[in-house]
Design a protein around this motif. Structure first.
Motif: not given
Length: 253
Positions: A114-127
């Motif tokens: 969940l950290t690598v596949n969801l949290r990281a890309p979601a935060l990266l895309a938002a930023t």
């Protein structure tokens, strides 16, 4: 796809050093884009950047990042933007998979996926998306999975993460679309990368999956990259908030 050009566009590709990411990097370099390649293996990224620069005559830089680190997404967004003074395109590709039965799932394995596949890309895309909105627009293409759209045995954490990523992308499209930022996701079936071949190479495992794909085969990395290139380009200027299966009809039934 050779007719699609991205000359002058500044692109960040995550998970770029192997598999789908490596093919994405070559495809976007061939289209003339200036690239920031990200992944865990800095030396591999540097070598890859050198090769792409020599072959296609474009600028390619390496920015290593471990997206399992909670601070990495925001830091990567800043570091990548600093290379070219901003980003026009984000290809959100990095991901991992640890196939497991629900009955054998551990909290640590679930959290890592969940950290690598969801949290990281979601935060990266938002930023990155917020920065694009301030600068007048851009395009975000996220590599999700057909497993976001159809349940897949032994992929509890993976399906959960990719389904969440598809919905996160739709919210980005809804909120940032009025400010010129498009966000779309790709949902490929099994892709015949080194990892895909390793996980799905045995006939006993692949046969039931192939039986559910009307075209009767798995996808190739170039088929994912070509679709990403189209979505990132101005040819897709009116496409926003969609999830595109690249699955030979797997999600039809």
């Amino acid at each position: 796809m050779n007719s699609i050009r991205l000359d002058g566009k500044r692109v960040l590709i995550t998970g770029a050093s192997k598999g789908i990411g490596a093919d994405l990097a070559e495809t976007f370099a061939r289209a003339g884009a200036s690239l920031v390649l990200s992944g865990r293996d800095r030396e591999a990224l540097i070598e890859q950047a050198r090769n792409l620069q020599q072959q296609y005559g474009v600028r390619v830089e390496a920015v290593a990042a471990d997206l399992s680190d909670s601070a990495a997404p925001v830091r990567l967004a800043a570091d990548a933007a600093a290379v070219f003074g901003g980003l026009d395109i984000l290809i959100n590709n990095a991901g991992i998979s640890h196939p497991e039965l629900v009955t054998e799932l551990t909290p640590d394995a679930f959290d890592e996926v969940l950290t690598v596949n969801l949290r990281a890309p979601a935060l990266l895309a938002a930023t990155v998306g917020a920065a694009m909105a301030r600068e007048g627009g851009g395009s975000i293409v996220t590599v999700a999975s057909a497993a976001a759209l159809r349940a897949l045995p032994e992929h509890y954490a993976y399906c959960t993460s990719k389904a969440g990523l598809v919905m996160a992308t739709k919210v980005l499209a809804l909120e940032l679309g009025p400010r010129g930022v498009r966000a779309n996701s790709l949902c490929p079936t099994v892709v015949l990368t080194e990892m895909g071949s390793k996980v799905w190479g045995e006939e006993a495992k692949s046969a039931p999956m192939l039986a559910r794909i009307p075209l009767g085969r798995f996808a190739f990395p170039a088929e994912v990259s070509a679709t990403a290139l189209f979505l990132a380009s101005d040819l897709a200027a009116m496409i926003n908030g969609v999830d595109i299966p690249i699955d030979g009809g797997y999600t039809v039934s």
